[in-house]
Design a protein around this motif. Structure first.
Motif, PDB file in Angstrom:
ATOM      1  N   SER A 192       0.794  -1.228   0.000  1.00  0.00           N
ATOM      2  CA  SER A 192       0.000   0.000   0.000  1.00  0.00           C
ATOM      3  C   SER A 192       0.836   1.293   0.000  1.00  0.00           C
ATOM      4  O   SER A 192       0.510   2.238  -0.727  1.00  0.00           O
ATOM      5  N   PRO A 193       1.935   1.386   0.772  1.00  0.00           N
ATOM      6  CA  PRO A 193       2.713   2.636   0.767  1.00  0.00           C
ATOM      7  C   PRO A 193       3.216   3.032  -0.619  1.00  0.00           C
ATOM      8  O   PRO A 193       3.347   4.222  -0.921  1.00  0.00           O
ATOM      9  N   ALA A 194       3.492   2.058  -1.472  1.00  0.00           N
ATOM     10  CA  ALA A 194       4.024   2.368  -2.796  1.00  0.00           C
ATOM     11  C   ALA A 194       2.941   2.486  -3.863  1.00  0.00           C
ATOM     12  O   ALA A 194       3.178   3.080  -4.924  1.00  0.00           O
ATOM     13  N   LEU A 195       1.750   1.932  -3.604  1.00  0.00           N
ATOM     14  CA  LEU A 195       0.722   1.850  -4.646  1.00  0.00           C
ATOM     15  C   LEU A 195      -0.461   2.797  -4.446  1.00  0.00           C
ATOM     16  O   LEU A 195      -1.233   3.010  -5.375  1.00  0.00           O
ATOM     17  N   LYS A 196      -0.613   3.321  -3.252  1.00  0.00           N
ATOM     18  CA  LYS A 196      -1.783   4.156  -2.978  1.00  0.00           C
ATOM     19  C   LYS A 196      -1.696   5.454  -3.774  1.00  0.00           C
ATOM     20  O   LYS A 196      -0.669   6.123  -3.796  1.00  0.00           O
ATOM     21  N   ARG A 197      -2.803   5.816  -4.448  1.00  0.00           N
ATOM     22  CA  ARG A 197      -2.874   7.034  -5.239  1.00  0.00           C
ATOM     23  C   ARG A 197      -4.039   7.893  -4.765  1.00  0.00           C
ATOM     24  O   ARG A 197      -5.039   7.389  -4.258  1.00  0.00           O
ATOM     25  N   LYS A 198      -3.914   9.208  -4.965  1.00  0.00           N
ATOM     26  CA  LYS A 198      -4.973  10.131  -4.574  1.00  0.00           C
ATOM     27  C   LYS A 198      -5.986  10.283  -5.717  1.00  0.00           C
ATOM     28  O   LYS A 198      -5.631  10.239  -6.896  1.00  0.00           O
ATOM     29  N   ASN A 199      -7.267  10.479  -5.341  1.00  0.00           N
ATOM     30  CA  ASN A 199      -8.297  10.761  -6.334  1.00  0.00           C
ATOM     31  C   ASN A 199      -8.106  12.173  -6.882  1.00  0.00           C
ATOM     32  O   ASN A 199      -7.611  13.062  -6.191  1.00  0.00           O
ATOM     33  N   ILE A 200      -8.489  12.355  -8.132  1.00  0.00           N
ATOM     34  CA  ILE A 200      -8.464  13.687  -8.731  1.00  0.00           C
ATOM     35  C   ILE A 200      -9.887  14.052  -9.158  1.00  0.00           C
ATOM     36  O   ILE A 200     -10.798  13.211  -9.129  1.00  0.00           O
ATOM     37  N   LYS A 201     -10.091  15.284  -9.566  1.00  0.00           N
ATOM     38  CA  LYS A 201     -11.441  15.741  -9.914  1.00  0.00           C
ATOM     39  C   LYS A 201     -12.010  14.992 -11.116  1.00  0.00           C
ATOM     40  O   LYS A 201     -13.212  14.753 -11.203  1.00  0.00           O
ATOM     41  N   MET A 202     -11.150  14.627 -12.043  1.00  0.00           N
ATOM     42  CA  MET A 202     -11.615  13.981 -13.269  1.00  0.00           C
ATOM     43  C   MET A 202     -12.043  12.538 -13.039  1.00  0.00           C
ATOM     44  O   MET A 202     -12.977  12.051 -13.661  1.00  0.00           O
ATOM     45  N   ARG A 203     -11.350  11.847 -12.117  1.00  0.00           N
ATOM     46  CA  ARG A 203     -11.690  10.431 -11.890  1.00  0.00           C
ATOM     47  C   ARG A 203     -11.085   9.949 -10.582  1.00  0.00           C
ATOM     48  O   ARG A 203     -10.159  10.561 -10.037  1.00  0.00           O
ATOM     49  N   ALA A 204     -11.643   8.829 -10.119  1.00  0.00           N
ATOM     50  CA  ALA A 204     -11.128   8.215  -8.895  1.00  0.00           C
ATOM     51  C   ALA A 204      -9.962   7.299  -9.248  1.00  0.00           C
ATOM     52  O   ALA A 204      -9.966   6.625 -10.290  1.00  0.00           O
ATOM     53  N   ALA A 205      -8.951   7.275  -8.403  1.00  0.00           N
ATOM     54  CA  ALA A 205      -7.784   6.421  -8.633  1.00  0.00           C
ATOM     55  C   ALA A 205      -8.144   4.954  -8.396  1.00  0.00           C
ATOM     56  O   ALA A 205      -9.064   4.634  -7.621  1.00  0.00           O
ATOM     57  N   LEU A 206      -7.455   4.067  -9.082  1.00  0.00           N
ATOM     58  CA  LEU A 206      -7.633   2.630  -8.836  1.00  0.00           C
ATOM     59  C   LEU A 206      -7.231   2.308  -7.401  1.00  0.00           C
ATOM     60  O   LEU A 206      -6.214   2.798  -6.914  1.00  0.00           O
ATOM     61  N   THR A 207      -8.008   1.472  -6.737  1.00  0.00           N
ATOM     62  CA  THR A 207      -7.652   1.082  -5.378  1.00  0.00           C
ATOM     63  C   THR A 207      -6.432   0.172  -5.405  1.00  0.00           C
ATOM     64  O   THR A 207      -6.108  -0.450  -6.430  1.00  0.00           O
ATOM     65  N   VAL A 208      -5.747   0.077  -4.284  1.00  0.00           N
ATOM     66  CA  VAL A 208      -4.584  -0.800  -4.174  1.00  0.00           C
ATOM     67  C   VAL A 208      -4.993  -2.243  -4.452  1.00  0.00           C
ATOM     68  O   VAL A 208      -4.293  -2.984  -5.163  1.00  0.00           O
ATOM     69  N   HIS A 209      -6.146  -2.659  -3.922  1.00  0.00           N
ATOM     70  CA  HIS A 209      -6.601  -4.039  -4.083  1.00  0.00           C
ATOM     71  C   HIS A 209      -6.822  -4.380  -5.563  1.00  0.00           C
ATOM     72  O   HIS A 209      -6.457  -5.468  -6.019  1.00  0.00           O
ATOM     73  N   LYS A 210      -7.436  -3.449  -6.304  1.00  0.00           N
ATOM     74  CA  LYS A 210      -7.691  -3.719  -7.720  1.00  0.00           C
ATOM     75  C   LYS A 210      -6.391  -3.730  -8.510  1.00  0.00           C
ATOM     76  O   LYS A 210      -6.198  -4.562  -9.406  1.00  0.00           O
TER      77      LYS A 210
END
Length: 301
Positions: A14-32
């Motif tokens: 998770s520390p390396a893969l977690k991404r923040k959501n932006i206004k245009m779209r939601a980031a892919l979850t770590v699990h996906k």
């Protein structure tokens, strides 16, 4: 792998893969992201099949695989591909009838698509393009040391002599200074190799030529213990079958993906994940179905 192992893997990455959501779209979850990568590594599917399966774009699939593979290599490799308890390993090989043994070493060819330049250097003796994975394994088939990235044409003994493992063994710093006496000869902790490897004070290989009964017995016991490395290669290719399907990646990304598969192999083996014999049968059939390139054309070019 079971859900518990998958969730634990996601937490570690998770520390390396977690991404923040932006206004245009939601980031892919770590699990996906991890699920997409594991699916691609474990099944010889096309990108089209995977992005239909997970409802993402084709470029997202390729990015997820490399992001997860890189995260595994950076965060987990040094934790899971390690020597561990040497005495447990020595006792394990002793139970298989070889004393003071710390592992078995061998190499395997991972198929790749023929590169545009210097293709002949990747062409191995079996007639296909590959990179070589060299590995030292313990009595349970866990990787304890790996060396990845050598061209398929390079001989296994040369790869071994130029590896960090050879240097550490030569210096006597890889294993503890633990010796036993066999017929008035002091024997340090040794590793086992096939006849292609050099005979060293710390590396045992089979006798060749006309053998007496004691030499036959030595070869039988050495071969029985050395089979763990062959089984480890069989398991990693059967569980992560992308290693059989000619990795269509750049030469800088291929070692990262293969290294991550080694780490995942150790995680699955240590967690006691199910390994079905049928997987290895299917993997061998898959490998045998590939037509090989015309080596004469490659060499002429």
């Amino acid at each position: 792998m079971r859900k518990g192992t998958f969730m634990e893997l996601c937490d570690l990455l998770s520390p390396a893969l977690k991404r923040k959501n932006i206004k245009m779209r939601a980031a892919l979850t770590v699990h996906k992201r991890v699920a997409i990568a594991l699916w691609m590594l474990a099944t010889p599917d096309s990108y089209r099949s995977v992005w239909n399966q997970f409802g993402v774009g084709k470029s997202t699939v390729g990015a997820a695989v490399m992001q997860v593979a890189s995260a595994i290599t950076e965060l987990l490799l040094s934790r899971v591909v390690t020597l561990g308890n040497v005495q447990v390993i020595v006792d394990g090989f002793a139970a298989m009838a070889f004393p003071n043994c710390g592992g078995a070493v061998d190499g395997t060819h991972i198929p790749i698509l023929g590169p545009e330049h210097q293709g002949s250097k990747y062409l191995n003796r079996k007639g296909y393009f590959s990179m070589v994975l060299q590995a030292l394994v313990d009595h349970k088939g866990h990787f304890t040391n790996i060396n990845m990235g050598w061209l398929g044409k390079v001989h296994g003994a040369r790869i071994f002599r130029n590896s960090g493992l050879f240097q550490l063994l030569q210096e006597g710093t890889y294993f503890p200074d633990q010796k036993i006496t066999v017929r008035d000869v002091e024997m340090p902790i040794v590793i086992l190799g096939d006849p292609a490897y050099p005979l060293m004070p710390w590396l045992m290989k089979p006798y060749t030529g006309i053998l007496d009964s004691s030499q036959d017995l030595f070869n039988y016991r050495l071969s029985k213990c050395r089979m763990v490395v062959e089984c480890a290669f069989g398991h990693i290719k059967a569980r992560w079958r992308s290693l059989l399907t000619r990795l269509d990646l750049s030469k800088t990304n291929i070692p990262i993906v293969i290294t991550s598969c080694c780490a995942l192999h150790n995680i699955c083996e240590s967690k006691g994940e199910t390994f079905m014999v049928g997987w290895e049968v299917k993997a061998n059939r898959l490998a045998a179905d590939y037509t090989q390139p015309d080596t004469r054309t490659v060499r002429r070019v």
